[in-house]
Design a protein around this motif. Structure first.
Motif, PDB file in Angstrom:
ATOM      1  N   LYS A  15       0.856  -1.185   0.000  1.00  0.00           N
ATOM      2  CA  LYS A  15       0.000   0.000   0.000  1.00  0.00           C
ATOM      3  C   LYS A  15       0.892   1.234   0.000  1.00  0.00           C
ATOM      4  O   LYS A  15       1.720   1.411   0.894  1.00  0.00           O
TER       5      LYS A  15
ATOM      6  N   ARG B 162       2.050   5.223   0.224  1.00  0.00           N
ATOM      7  CA  ARG B 162       1.790   6.316   1.151  1.00  0.00           C
ATOM      8  C   ARG B 162       0.879   7.350   0.501  1.00  0.00           C
ATOM      9  O   ARG B 162       0.834   7.478  -0.711  1.00  0.00           O
ATOM     10  N   ASN B 163       0.161   8.104   1.350  1.00  0.00           N
ATOM     11  CA  ASN B 163      -0.659   9.203   0.831  1.00  0.00           C
ATOM     12  C   ASN B 163      -0.725  10.310   1.867  1.00  0.00           C
ATOM     13  O   ASN B 163      -0.444  10.103   3.053  1.00  0.00           O
ATOM     14  N   SER B 164      -1.118  11.493   1.437  1.00  0.00           N
ATOM     15  CA  SER B 164      -1.077  12.672   2.300  1.00  0.00           C
ATOM     16  C   SER B 164      -2.143  12.652   3.391  1.00  0.00           C
ATOM     17  O   SER B 164      -2.036  13.388   4.371  1.00  0.00           O
ATOM     18  N   LYS B 165      -3.181  11.794   3.282  1.00  0.00           N
ATOM     19  CA  LYS B 165      -4.249  11.776   4.274  1.00  0.00           C
ATOM     20  C   LYS B 165      -3.773  11.240   5.630  1.00  0.00           C
ATOM     21  O   LYS B 165      -4.357  11.560   6.658  1.00  0.00           O
TER      22      LYS B 165
ATOM     23  N   SER C  37      -0.395  11.284   6.659  1.00  0.00           N
ATOM     24  CA  SER C  37       1.006  11.656   6.782  1.00  0.00           C
ATOM     25  C   SER C  37       1.147  13.076   7.293  1.00  0.00           C
ATOM     26  O   SER C  37       0.241  13.898   7.153  1.00  0.00           O
TER      27      SER C  37
ATOM     28  N   THR D  18       2.382  14.983   0.169  1.00  0.00           N
ATOM     29  CA  THR D  18       2.825  13.893  -0.697  1.00  0.00           C
ATOM     30  C   THR D  18       4.026  14.289  -1.542  1.00  0.00           C
ATOM     31  O   THR D  18       4.948  13.503  -1.747  1.00  0.00           O
TER      32      THR D  18
ATOM     33  N   LEU E 192       7.611   7.054  -1.952  1.00  0.00           N
ATOM     34  CA  LEU E 192       6.194   6.721  -1.789  1.00  0.00           C
ATOM     35  C   LEU E 192       5.961   5.294  -1.318  1.00  0.00           C
ATOM     36  O   LEU E 192       4.889   4.963  -0.831  1.00  0.00           O
TER      37      LEU E 192
ATOM     38  N   ARG F 299       1.353   6.998  10.514  1.00  0.00           N
ATOM     39  CA  ARG F 299       0.802   6.023   9.566  1.00  0.00           C
ATOM     40  C   ARG F 299       0.434   4.716  10.275  1.00  0.00           C
ATOM     41  O   ARG F 299      -0.652   4.154  10.089  1.00  0.00           O
TER      42      ARG F 299
END
Length: 268
Positions: free
Chosen positions: A180, A182-185, A187, A191, A197, A212
């Motif tokens: 999976k 990474r994403n800015s939600k 973190s 991004t 990533l 995370r």
């Protein structure tokens, strides 16, 4: 709310930013302890996040999952190392690793274009592995982890194509298997500012990694779990050796003091 739960809305826990979810306090404490230990005691630790379906809950055994996964993963690494040895390449020790997992249940769309929701019993797994100064590269690590997960009874499995270095499930190609991104939600950094990533570097991104990983401690996707996983066995982890530098309590207090001082612009 459970008496041992961390309420939704608590922004920081032990000096770390966490996700805005109701969480299991003990699980979050263990998660922080493991990631702190890896950051301090591994040479070059990275954290990778995997998600896959539990296709047969009767066959999947959480009580033996960690041991079976490690056995299969190390078997694949040994196989690869034997090939390297025959090619005259530099010998490598097996990489150190730590694991955190959570069994969860939610509803998801039957198809992307559908409006029908179906139960989705799944496994989240955080793998922290010491790349030993890049003697083990990401592609090799990711391939062997996905292969090992595919060999665990009851879990979703993928077929690995050694020619194209991709994973397949029926006609669907999955470049990185169960990984999976990474994403800015979930973190701290945007991004566009990520170093990578596909993983977290625990030497430079510990705070972001804990944010995370706190996702695995949430309680809202534990409510509808099958009875088999409602006996305190839906969350588990490996147990790293105790750090020789500080005892766990003082170590956490010192780290929290340093983070708070840094956040407030103070010097220690």
């Amino acid at each position: 709310m459970r008496c041992d739960a961390i309420p939704k809305g608590l922004e920081f826990f032990r000096g770390y930013l966490i996700l805005n979810r109701e969480m299991d306090r003990r699980n979050l404490i263990e998660t922080i302890r493991i990631l702190e230990w890896c950051s301090q005691n591994m040479a070059t630790p990275i954290m990778l996040h995997y998600v896959l379906e539990i296709e047969d809950e009767d066959l999947f055994d959480t009580n033996r999952f960690v041991q079976r996964f490690k056995e299969k993963l190390y078997s694949f690494f040994r196989e690869r190392n034997r090939i390297r040895n025959k090619e005259g390449k530099r010998k490598r020790k097996l990489p150190d690793l730590q694991l955190i997992y959570s069994v969860e249940m939610k509803n998801r769309l039957l198809f992307k274009s559908s409006d029908v929701f179906v139960p989705y019993l799944h496994l989240h797994l955080m793998v922290v592995i010491d790349t030993d100064h890049n003697r083990y590269h990401f592609d090799e690590i990711n391939i062997q982890i996905t292969r090992a997960l595919s060999r665990i009874n009851g879990l979703e499995s993928l077929w690995f194509n050694p020619t194209t270095f991709t994973f397949l499930k029926e006609a669907r190609s999955m470049r990185y298997g169960f990984l999976k991104m990474r994403n800015s939600k979930t973190s701290i950094k945007a991004t566009s500012n990520f170093n990578e990533l596909k993983w977290h570097d625990l030497k430079t991104e510990l705070e972001d990694a804990i944010c995370r990983a706190s996702y695995l401690c949430k309680l809202d996707q534990k409510i509808d779990l099958p009875e088999k996983f409602n006996r305190g066995n839906s969350f588990g982890h490996t147990r790293p050796p105790r750090s020789k530098r500080l005892d766990p309590v003082n170590e956490t207090k010192q780290n929290e003091t340093e983070r708070n001082a840094k956040r407030n612009g103070l010097k220690l």
